[in-house]
Write a protein that holds these residues in place. Structure first.
Motif, PDB file in Angstrom:
ATOM      1  N   GLY A   1       4.997  -7.820  -6.347  1.00  0.00           N
ATOM      2  CA  GLY A   1       5.044  -6.955  -7.509  1.00  0.00           C
ATOM      3  C   GLY A   1       5.899  -5.717  -7.284  1.00  0.00           C
ATOM      4  O   GLY A   1       6.530  -5.538  -6.229  1.00  0.00           O
ATOM      5  N   VAL A   2       5.877  -4.854  -8.298  1.00  0.00           N
ATOM      6  CA  VAL A   2       6.647  -3.615  -8.236  1.00  0.00           C
ATOM      7  C   VAL A   2       6.233  -2.742  -7.055  1.00  0.00           C
ATOM      8  O   VAL A   2       7.093  -2.155  -6.391  1.00  0.00           O
ATOM      9  N   PRO A   3       4.950  -2.589  -6.727  1.00  0.00           N
ATOM     10  CA  PRO A   3       4.566  -1.748  -5.576  1.00  0.00           C
ATOM     11  C   PRO A   3       5.240  -2.186  -4.282  1.00  0.00           C
ATOM     12  O   PRO A   3       5.663  -1.349  -3.478  1.00  0.00           O
TER      13      PRO A   3
ATOM     14  N   ARG B   1       2.288  -2.941 -18.231  1.00  0.00           N
ATOM     15  CA  ARG B   1       0.928  -2.547 -18.602  1.00  0.00           C
ATOM     16  C   ARG B   1       0.713  -2.734 -20.096  1.00  0.00           C
ATOM     17  O   ARG B   1      -0.362  -3.173 -20.541  1.00  0.00           O
ATOM     18  N   ALA B   2       1.762  -2.431 -20.879  1.00  0.00           N
ATOM     19  CA  ALA B   2       1.640  -2.613 -22.327  1.00  0.00           C
ATOM     20  C   ALA B   2       1.422  -4.077 -22.683  1.00  0.00           C
ATOM     21  O   ALA B   2       0.770  -4.404 -23.688  1.00  0.00           O
ATOM     22  N   GLN B   3       1.943  -4.969 -21.822  1.00  0.00           N
ATOM     23  CA  GLN B   3       1.773  -6.393 -22.065  1.00  0.00           C
ATOM     24  C   GLN B   3       0.532  -6.941 -21.378  1.00  0.00           C
ATOM     25  O   GLN B   3       0.254  -8.137 -21.466  1.00  0.00           O
ATOM     26  N   GLY B   4      -0.164  -6.073 -20.663  1.00  0.00           N
ATOM     27  CA  GLY B   4      -1.392  -6.488 -20.002  1.00  0.00           C
ATOM     28  C   GLY B   4      -1.184  -7.242 -18.717  1.00  0.00           C
ATOM     29  O   GLY B   4      -2.102  -7.914 -18.234  1.00  0.00           O
ATOM     30  N   HIS B   5      -0.002  -7.105 -18.144  1.00  0.00           N
ATOM     31  CA  HIS B   5       0.290  -7.848 -16.916  1.00  0.00           C
ATOM     32  C   HIS B   5      -0.185  -7.133 -15.649  1.00  0.00           C
ATOM     33  O   HIS B   5      -0.340  -7.770 -14.610  1.00  0.00           O
ATOM     34  N   ILE B   6      -0.346  -5.795 -15.702  1.00  0.00           N
ATOM     35  CA  ILE B   6      -0.833  -5.055 -14.543  1.00  0.00           C
ATOM     36  C   ILE B   6      -1.969  -4.142 -14.973  1.00  0.00           C
ATOM     37  O   ILE B   6      -2.134  -3.842 -16.163  1.00  0.00           O
ATOM     38  N   ALA B   7      -2.737  -3.711 -13.977  1.00  0.00           N
ATOM     39  CA  ALA B   7      -3.893  -2.860 -14.260  1.00  0.00           C
ATOM     40  C   ALA B   7      -3.464  -1.396 -14.355  1.00  0.00           C
ATOM     41  O   ALA B   7      -2.356  -1.015 -13.951  1.00  0.00           O
ATOM     42  N   ASP B   8      -4.403  -0.579 -14.881  1.00  0.00           N
ATOM     43  CA  ASP B   8      -4.133   0.867 -14.979  1.00  0.00           C
ATOM     44  C   ASP B   8      -3.887   1.485 -13.606  1.00  0.00           C
ATOM     45  O   ASP B   8      -3.097   2.423 -13.466  1.00  0.00           O
ATOM     46  N   LEU B   9      -4.590   0.980 -12.587  1.00  0.00           N
ATOM     47  CA  LEU B   9      -4.416   1.506 -11.237  1.00  0.00           C
ATOM     48  C   LEU B   9      -2.981   1.327 -10.751  1.00  0.00           C
ATOM     49  O   LEU B   9      -2.385   2.240 -10.168  1.00  0.00           O
ATOM     50  N   ASP B  10      -2.415   0.138 -10.990  1.00  0.00           N
ATOM     51  CA  ASP B  10      -1.039  -0.112 -10.568  1.00  0.00           C
ATOM     52  C   ASP B  10      -0.062   0.800 -11.303  1.00  0.00           C
ATOM     53  O   ASP B  10       0.893   1.332 -10.708  1.00  0.00           O
ATOM     54  N   LEU B  11      -0.312   0.990 -12.607  1.00  0.00           N
ATOM     55  CA  LEU B  11       0.557   1.877 -13.366  1.00  0.00           C
ATOM     56  C   LEU B  11       0.482   3.311 -12.843  1.00  0.00           C
ATOM     57  O   LEU B  11       1.508   3.986 -12.696  1.00  0.00           O
ATOM     58  N   ALA B  12      -0.737   3.775 -12.563  1.00  0.00           N
ATOM     59  CA  ALA B  12      -0.912   5.136 -12.043  1.00  0.00           C
ATOM     60  C   ALA B  12      -0.206   5.307 -10.698  1.00  0.00           C
ATOM     61  O   ALA B  12       0.414   6.338 -10.425  1.00  0.00           O
ATOM     62  N   ASN B  13      -0.270   4.282  -9.847  1.00  0.00           N
ATOM     63  CA  ASN B  13       0.403   4.342  -8.549  1.00  0.00           C
ATOM     64  C   ASN B  13       1.917   4.458  -8.719  1.00  0.00           C
ATOM     65  O   ASN B  13       2.583   5.231  -8.020  1.00  0.00           O
ATOM     66  N   GLU B  14       2.473   3.705  -9.642  1.00  0.00           N
ATOM     67  CA  GLU B  14       3.907   3.764  -9.864  1.00  0.00           C
ATOM     68  C   GLU B  14       4.328   5.109 -10.438  1.00  0.00           C
ATOM     69  O   GLU B  14       5.363   5.664 -10.060  1.00  0.00           O
ATOM     70  N   GLN B  15       3.539   5.640 -11.365  1.00  0.00           N
ATOM     71  CA  GLN B  15       3.854   6.945 -11.947  1.00  0.00           C
ATOM     72  C   GLN B  15       3.761   8.050 -10.894  1.00  0.00           C
ATOM     73  O   GLN B  15       4.605   8.959 -10.863  1.00  0.00           O
ATOM     74  N   ALA B  16       2.723   7.959 -10.034  1.00  0.00           N
ATOM     75  CA  ALA B  16       2.585   8.953  -8.967  1.00  0.00           C
ATOM     76  C   ALA B  16       3.761   8.880  -7.991  1.00  0.00           C
ATOM     77  O   ALA B  16       4.293   9.898  -7.539  1.00  0.00           O
ATOM     78  N   ALA B  17       4.194   7.646  -7.693  1.00  0.00           N
ATOM     79  CA  ALA B  17       5.332   7.477  -6.777  1.00  0.00           C
ATOM     80  C   ALA B  17       6.602   8.073  -7.375  1.00  0.00           C
ATOM     81  O   ALA B  17       7.403   8.698  -6.670  1.00  0.00           O
ATOM     82  N   ALA B  18       6.780   7.914  -8.679  1.00  0.00           N
ATOM     83  CA  ALA B  18       7.953   8.486  -9.335  1.00  0.00           C
ATOM     84  C   ALA B  18       7.905  10.009  -9.298  1.00  0.00           C
ATOM     85  O   ALA B  18       8.935  10.670  -9.063  1.00  0.00           O
ATOM     86  N   GLU B  19       6.739  10.593  -9.534  1.00  0.00           N
ATOM     87  CA  GLU B  19       6.603  12.048  -9.484  1.00  0.00           C
ATOM     88  C   GLU B  19       6.849  12.580  -8.082  1.00  0.00           C
ATOM     89  O   GLU B  19       7.493  13.620  -7.894  1.00  0.00           O
ATOM     90  N   GLU B  20       6.323  11.875  -7.093  1.00  0.00           N
ATOM     91  CA  GLU B  20       6.546  12.300  -5.703  1.00  0.00           C
ATOM     92  C   GLU B  20       8.032  12.214  -5.346  1.00  0.00           C
ATOM     93  O   GLU B  20       8.555  13.069  -4.622  1.00  0.00           O
ATOM     94  N   ALA B  21       8.714  11.191  -5.849  1.00  0.00           N
ATOM     95  CA  ALA B  21      10.141  11.066  -5.589  1.00  0.00           C
ATOM     96  C   ALA B  21      10.904  12.215  -6.247  1.00  0.00           C
ATOM     97  O   ALA B  21      11.852  12.762  -5.652  1.00  0.00           O
ATOM     98  N   ARG B  22      10.505  12.587  -7.470  1.00  0.00           N
ATOM     99  CA  ARG B  22      11.164  13.719  -8.140  1.00  0.00           C
ATOM    100  C   ARG B  22      10.923  15.022  -7.373  1.00  0.00           C
ATOM    101  O   ARG B  22      11.825  15.868  -7.263  1.00  0.00           O
ATOM    102  N   LEU B  23       9.699  15.199  -6.867  1.00  0.00           N
ATOM    103  CA  LEU B  23       9.391  16.402  -6.082  1.00  0.00           C
ATOM    104  C   LEU B  23      10.236  16.451  -4.808  1.00  0.00           C
ATOM    105  O   LEU B  23      10.794  17.504  -4.460  1.00  0.00           O
TER     106      LEU B  23
END
Length: 489
Positions: A431-433, A224-246
């Motif tokens: 992609g990562v998703p 995302r910092a390099q502009g390769h993915i959208a904010d939506l994709d980043l939010a999905n990955e962050q949410a998935a990481a939080e759900e995995a931690r939970l």
């Protein structure tokens, strides 16, 4: 006043002899060897009743040896059976029943009773007692005291053998109840053991998923910092990481809870003894016994069926005792009486109930109803036993098929999918998703496989409980030395 006392001496001597005859001792653990033998035959385990002897230290030393190496299901059961204070409390039922049996063989202490009465005015000679002596007549008491002393023995001595049979039947029932409690404890330990083992495996899968999700989230952050993915994709990955931690946090709590549950069943909650489990015992045996063959086994070996059979016997003996009511309440005795005029006599007397107002019809009817009730309960339980075996066998067979399918195809396919997705991700085709979704599906398959194995062993433990004996092919403990032989007192 000396003659009444002298006359009572034979009665008091008889009473003392009866008291000496009643001096008996009770050995509370006399029949514990029967429980130990039944548990060994049904579960291939040892039990020990702690009676503050040298055997207690031997049992503790054996437990320490078992805990010094990873626990298998059977060694965990052995630790629980040797340490459980719940079972120690249950063993006292044998002591109670043994004491009742001894008491049933003893006669009720005889009753001694009497009276004396002093008239309002004196009777008898004022100064002519010499005349009574010359004529060999009883000398009236100057005070005119009328007294009586007697000794009664209960007719229950005639039903003593029957009473002992009833107490003996209750002792046999107590042996079965204690055996059933031991087998139930073994089942609880096995269930808790495999729950903890599965929770540990589930926890390992969740940890792997969290590691993968965190890497994916960090990678998405860089993209995302390099502009390769959208904010939506980043939010999905962050949410998935939080759900995995939970999910990991929940899995860790579940593992701690299941470990504490097993720890409680092992009676190690107040001990600092370290212990681990052997994760290699979770593999499923090659084959299972035939369910219909186990149905017949259950009818021959289930302790609850034997207990209901004892209940019928107990009620029938009770009916026989009820029909001897006239002996239970009757008494025979001897008494000596001296009247106010000096006349003294000794003779026997009998006391029995007069069946005027009722002839115990209601007592008989109640007992007969209890017999029919016990017979119906036994018939119903036999039918339920057949169903218990078939249900547990069906659950075990389904869990086997499920676990085998996961091991044979589902888990390997999920692992293959993750590998192929990783290849396409490296080629920038996906992609990562997509990679995270494949990894999550693999994690779920691994968790479901662990739960299927747990379901198999839980159903197998329930099946053992349903048939009343240990099934073959179960993992056996590799004990360093043999435990102490069961003590019987």
């Amino acid at each position: 006043m000396m003659r009444p006392l002298l006359s009572a001496i034979p009665v008091l001597i008889t009473l003392g002899a009866a008291g000496l005859a009643g001096c008996v001792s009770v050995t509370r653990s006399e029949r514990f060897s029967d429980v130990a033998r039944a548990v060994d035959e049904r579960a291939s385990q040892r039990v020990h009743w702690r009676l503050h002897g040298a055997e207690d230290k031997q049992a503790d030393a054996f437990v320490d040896q078992l805990l010094s190496r990873p626990l298998t299901p059977e060694s965990a059961v052995q630790v629980a059976l040797l340490r459980s204070r719940d079972l120690q409390a249950v063993y006292e039922d044998l002591g109670i029943a043994q004491a009742d049996l001894v008491q049933a063989g003893l006669l009720t202490n005889p009753d001694i009773a009497g009276f004396f009465r002093i008239p309002e005015s004196p009777r008898g000679p004022i100064g002519g007692s010499a005349q009574y002596r010359r004529e060999r007549k009883p000398i009236p008491d100057p005070l005119g005291i009328n007294w009586n002393i007697g000794l009664d023995f209960w007719l229950e001595m005639l039903v003593l053998p029957l009473r002992k049979r009833i107490a003996g039947a209750e002792l046999e029932s107590a042996i079965l109840r204690v055996t059933d409690a031991v087998l139930d404890k073994a089942t609880q330990v096995r269930r808790a053991y495999f729950l903890y083992l599965a929770d540990q495996q589930v926890l390992a899968h969740h940890r792997a998923r969290v590691e993968f999700a965190e890497v994916a989230a960090e990678l998405s952050q860089r993209q995302r910092a390099q502009g390769h993915i959208a904010d939506l994709d980043l939010a999905n990955e962050q949410a998935a990481a939080e759900e995995a931690r939970l999910a990991l946090d929940q899995a860790e709590a579940a593992a701690r809870i299941s470990r504490e549950t097993l720890r409680r069943l092992l009676d190690l909650t107040d001990s600092d003894l370290a212990w681990t489990t052997d994760e290699s015992v979770a593999s499923i045996p090659a084959a299972d016994p035939d369910a219909e063959a186990l149905v017949a086994t259950s009818l021959d070996n289930r302790v609850d069926l034997a207990l209901l059979g004892r209940a019928i016997e107990f009620q029938r003996l009770g009916l026989e005792m009820d029909k001897n009511w006239f002996l239970n309440k009757g008494a025979i005795g001897v008494e000596t009486e001296r009247s106010s005029d000096g006349t003294q006599g000794t003779g026997a007397h009998v006391s029995v109930e007069l069946p005027i107002f009722h002839q115990h019809q209601a007592v008989y009817a109640r007992r007969e109803a209890l017999i029919r009730q016990a017979e119906d309960r036994l018939a119903a339980r036999r039918g339920a036993a057949r169903a218990d075996v078939r249900i547990a066998a069906e659950r075990m067979a389904l869990a086997r098929r499920t676990a085998e399918r996961y091991e044979r195809s589902i888990v390997p396919l999920r692992q293959k999918i993750v590998g192929l997705t990783q290849t396409e991700y490296n080629a920038m085709i996906v992609g990562v998703p997509d990679l995270l979704a494949a990894k999550s599906a693999e994690t779920r398959a691994g968790i479901d496989q662990a739960r299927a194995v747990q379901d198999y062993w839980t159903a197998r433990a329930d099946l053992e409980r349903a048939i009343g004996v240990k099934l073959p092919d179960l993992p056996a403990p590799t004990a360093p030395t043999a435990p102490p032989e069961p003590t019987s007192g």
